[in-house]
Design a protein around this motif. Structure first.
Motif, PDB file in Angstrom:
ATOM      1  N   VAL A   1       0.864  -1.191   0.000  1.00  0.00           N
ATOM      2  CA  VAL A   1       0.000   0.000   0.000  1.00  0.00           C
ATOM      3  C   VAL A   1       0.896   1.236   0.000  1.00  0.00           C
ATOM      4  O   VAL A   1       1.869   1.299   0.757  1.00  0.00           O
ATOM      5  CB  VAL A   1      -0.922   0.002   1.234  1.00  0.00           C
ATOM      6  N   MET A   2       0.569   2.185  -0.860  1.00  0.00           N
ATOM      7  CA  MET A   2       1.364   3.420  -0.940  1.00  0.00           C
ATOM      8  C   MET A   2       0.427   4.616  -0.913  1.00  0.00           C
ATOM      9  O   MET A   2      -0.712   4.548  -1.361  1.00  0.00           O
ATOM     10  CB  MET A   2       2.223   3.413  -2.206  1.00  0.00           C
ATOM     11  N   VAL A   3       0.945   5.709  -0.366  1.00  0.00           N
ATOM     12  CA  VAL A   3       0.123   6.901  -0.195  1.00  0.00           C
ATOM     13  C   VAL A   3       0.563   7.964  -1.195  1.00  0.00           C
ATOM     14  O   VAL A   3       1.755   8.178  -1.415  1.00  0.00           O
ATOM     15  CB  VAL A   3       0.202   7.388   1.273  1.00  0.00           C
ATOM     16  N   GLU A   4      -0.420   8.607  -1.848  1.00  0.00           N
ATOM     17  CA  GLU A   4      -0.126   9.619  -2.868  1.00  0.00           C
ATOM     18  C   GLU A   4      -0.154  11.014  -2.253  1.00  0.00           C
ATOM     19  O   GLU A   4      -1.065  11.339  -1.486  1.00  0.00           O
ATOM     20  CB  GLU A   4      -1.167   9.525  -4.004  1.00  0.00           C
ATOM     21  N   ASN A   5       0.855  11.845  -2.601  1.00  0.00           N
ATOM     22  CA  ASN A   5       0.832  13.232  -2.118  1.00  0.00           C
ATOM     23  C   ASN A   5      -0.274  14.033  -2.808  1.00  0.00           C
ATOM     24  O   ASN A   5      -0.543  13.851  -3.996  1.00  0.00           O
ATOM     25  CB  ASN A   5       2.192  13.904  -2.349  1.00  0.00           C
TER      26      ASN A   5
ATOM     27  N   ASP B   1      -2.750  19.552   2.006  1.00  0.00           N
ATOM     28  CA  ASP B   1      -2.467  19.017   3.341  1.00  0.00           C
ATOM     29  C   ASP B   1      -1.481  17.863   3.379  1.00  0.00           C
ATOM     30  O   ASP B   1      -1.063  17.450   4.461  1.00  0.00           O
ATOM     31  CB  ASP B   1      -3.771  18.554   3.993  1.00  0.00           C
ATOM     32  N   PHE B   2      -1.167  17.332   2.212  1.00  0.00           N
ATOM     33  CA  PHE B   2      -0.273  16.160   2.172  1.00  0.00           C
ATOM     34  C   PHE B   2       0.724  16.324   1.028  1.00  0.00           C
ATOM     35  O   PHE B   2       0.817  15.474   0.155  1.00  0.00           O
ATOM     36  CB  PHE B   2      -1.094  14.873   1.982  1.00  0.00           C
ATOM     37  N   ASN B   3       1.460  17.430   1.055  1.00  0.00           N
ATOM     38  CA  ASN B   3       2.286  17.743  -0.116  1.00  0.00           C
ATOM     39  C   ASN B   3       3.731  18.085   0.207  1.00  0.00           C
ATOM     40  O   ASN B   3       4.511  18.298  -0.709  1.00  0.00           O
ATOM     41  CB  ASN B   3       1.647  18.908  -0.893  1.00  0.00           C
ATOM     42  N   THR B   4       4.072  18.164   1.490  1.00  0.00           N
ATOM     43  CA  THR B   4       5.451  18.495   1.851  1.00  0.00           C
ATOM     44  C   THR B   4       6.050  17.330   2.648  1.00  0.00           C
ATOM     45  O   THR B   4       5.326  16.439   3.118  1.00  0.00           O
ATOM     46  CB  THR B   4       5.521  19.747   2.733  1.00  0.00           C
ATOM     47  N   VAL B   5       7.361  17.389   2.819  1.00  0.00           N
ATOM     48  CA  VAL B   5       8.044  16.335   3.585  1.00  0.00           C
ATOM     49  C   VAL B   5       7.456  16.250   4.987  1.00  0.00           C
ATOM     50  O   VAL B   5       7.141  15.156   5.485  1.00  0.00           O
ATOM     51  CB  VAL B   5       9.567  16.610   3.636  1.00  0.00           C
ATOM     52  N   ALA B   6       7.279  17.405   5.638  1.00  0.00           N
ATOM     53  CA  ALA B   6       6.773  17.396   7.023  1.00  0.00           C
ATOM     54  C   ALA B   6       5.360  16.818   7.079  1.00  0.00           C
ATOM     55  O   ALA B   6       5.023  16.056   8.003  1.00  0.00           O
ATOM     56  CB  ALA B   6       6.788  18.815   7.588  1.00  0.00           C
TER      57      ALA B   6
ATOM     58  N   LEU C   1       4.658   9.214  -5.487  1.00  0.00           N
ATOM     59  CA  LEU C   1       4.935  10.639  -5.731  1.00  0.00           C
ATOM     60  C   LEU C   1       4.203  11.128  -6.974  1.00  0.00           C
ATOM     61  O   LEU C   1       4.433  10.621  -8.073  1.00  0.00           O
ATOM     62  CB  LEU C   1       6.449  10.854  -5.918  1.00  0.00           C
ATOM     63  N   ASP C   2       3.340  12.119  -6.802  1.00  0.00           N
ATOM     64  CA  ASP C   2       2.693  12.777  -7.937  1.00  0.00           C
ATOM     65  C   ASP C   2       3.380  14.124  -8.145  1.00  0.00           C
ATOM     66  O   ASP C   2       3.202  15.052  -7.362  1.00  0.00           O
ATOM     67  CB  ASP C   2       1.196  12.943  -7.675  1.00  0.00           C
ATOM     68  N   ILE C   3       4.169  14.208  -9.220  1.00  0.00           N
ATOM     69  CA  ILE C   3       4.987  15.400  -9.472  1.00  0.00           C
ATOM     70  C   ILE C   3       4.104  16.589  -9.881  1.00  0.00           C
ATOM     71  O   ILE C   3       4.450  17.745  -9.621  1.00  0.00           O
ATOM     72  CB  ILE C   3       6.066  15.070 -10.538  1.00  0.00           C
ATOM     73  N   GLY C   4       2.954  16.306 -10.485  1.00  0.00           N
ATOM     74  CA  GLY C   4       2.000  17.382 -10.796  1.00  0.00           C
ATOM     75  C   GLY C   4       1.394  17.968  -9.532  1.00  0.00           C
ATOM     76  O   GLY C   4       1.365  19.188  -9.333  1.00  0.00           O
ATOM     77  N   HIS C   5       0.930  17.108  -8.642  1.00  0.00           N
ATOM     78  CA  HIS C   5       0.375  17.594  -7.368  1.00  0.00           C
ATOM     79  C   HIS C   5       1.416  18.388  -6.578  1.00  0.00           C
ATOM     80  O   HIS C   5       1.074  19.355  -5.899  1.00  0.00           O
ATOM     81  CB  HIS C   5      -0.097  16.411  -6.502  1.00  0.00           C
TER      82      HIS C   5
ATOM     83  N   LEU D   1      -0.351  24.674  -4.909  1.00  0.00           N
ATOM     84  CA  LEU D   1      -0.491  25.298  -3.590  1.00  0.00           C
ATOM     85  C   LEU D   1       0.817  25.293  -2.799  1.00  0.00           C
ATOM     86  O   LEU D   1       0.816  25.114  -1.582  1.00  0.00           O
ATOM     87  CB  LEU D   1      -1.608  24.597  -2.783  1.00  0.00           C
ATOM     88  N   VAL D   2       1.920  25.459  -3.522  1.00  0.00           N
ATOM     89  CA  VAL D   2       3.237  25.527  -2.876  1.00  0.00           C
ATOM     90  C   VAL D   2       4.033  26.659  -3.531  1.00  0.00           C
ATOM     91  O   VAL D   2       3.731  27.069  -4.659  1.00  0.00           O
ATOM     92  CB  VAL D   2       4.031  24.206  -3.047  1.00  0.00           C
ATOM     93  N   GLU D   3       5.053  27.152  -2.829  1.00  0.00           N
ATOM     94  CA  GLU D   3       5.886  28.207  -3.413  1.00  0.00           C
ATOM     95  C   GLU D   3       6.750  27.648  -4.526  1.00  0.00           C
ATOM     96  O   GLU D   3       6.966  28.287  -5.550  1.00  0.00           O
ATOM     97  CB  GLU D   3       6.747  28.854  -2.335  1.00  0.00           C
TER      98      GLU D   3
END
Ligand code: ZN
Length: 263
Positions: free
Chosen positions: A131-135, A139-144, A160-164, A168-170
């Motif tokens: 099972v793997m989790v997609e960014n 709310d679920f897009n940074t390392v932290a 890892l979704d490189i588009g996502h 909403l990030v700098e």
């Protein structure tokens, strides 16, 4: 990725004709719901065409819901997907973390997501499906943010979704996610957009993502697994064009650390 409104076997046919390496098989309603798809027929079609398979699930299941019955139902539906993927022969299945819990703080839905994920990882282990989790943007897009799910569950993979990672990030978080969790990376999604909040799923080169840079980072990290071109257009020539761009970047000598090419 197959379109959830289309017949899965017909989708497998055109992907094989386009000479793709694998199908990112999403099991979701209406036409690709796990209760409508025959896993044996899918496996037969994959064997016949030589396509490999990665498992994908509906992004809108409320597995972090404050309504315990809905959370349980989400886990039950995802278990059903795991069982189907075990029969189909998919080594990994993705899930999308949930944050839809108005009036609750982040700690609440993280805890609920962890409960759901822990159960799915256990079931998957017995079935032989990881099972793997997609960014996801927001709310679920940074390392932290992803560490809150990945650290408590060492067997949970990263998808890892490189588009996502561009939304909403700098700046795009893909490189930092690869640096932190490249050893947990099991699958990647690639598509273009223009930043901001719109998840446009454009063909490569049609948005503002530095695709070549992120593919080189991916390759330099030692990753040599599946990359889905999550390009959503009824005109499949955009997908073919994106495939050719990806192949060109991947095979470029400056992108190669050890000179290996993907099989
Ligand atoms: Zn994706």
């Amino acid at each position: 990725m197959n379109h959830p409104k289309e017949d899965v076997l017909a989708e497998i046919r055109w992907m094989a004709e386009m000479k793709l390496d694998f199908i990112d098989l999403t099991l979701e309603p209406p036409a690709a719901a796990p209760w409508r798809v025959d896993p044996k027929a899918v496996r037969k079609a994959l064997d016949a065409t030589g396509l490999k398979v990665v498992g994908h699930t509906a992004y809108y299941l409320p597995m972090g819901s404050p309504f315990e019955s809905l959370r349980r139902a989400s886990v039950a539906e995802l278990r059903r997907c795991l069982e189907a993927f075990a029969e189909i022969g998919a080594p990994w299945m993705n899930v999308h973390p949930d944050r839809h819990a108005p009036m609750h703080d982040r700690a609440f839905y993280i805890q609920k997501d962890l409960e759901s994920l822990a159960e799915l990882v256990d079931v998957g282990r017995r079935l032989g499906v990881g099972v793997m989790v997609e960014n996801l943007p927001g709310d679920f897009n940074t390392v932290a943010q992803l560490a809150e799910l990945l650290e408590p569950l060492p067997d949970l993979g990263l998808h890892l979704d490189i588009g996502h990672a561009n939304l909403l990030v700098e700046r795009n978080t893909a490189d930092s996610l690869i640096a932190a969790y490249g050893n947990r990376l099991r699958h990647a999604h690639l598509h273009d957009n223009k930043g901001g909040s719109a998840d446009l799923h454009l063909p490569l080169g049609a948005g503002t993502i530095d695709v070549a840079r992120h593919v080189r980072t991916l390759k330099a990290s030692g990753y040599d697994g599946t990359i889905t071109l999550e390009v959503f257009s009824p005109d499949k020539s955009y997908l073919e064009h994106s495939r050719d761009i990806l192949r060109r970047i991947w095979d470029a000598p400056e992108a190669s650390a050890g000179g290996a090419t993907p099989s």
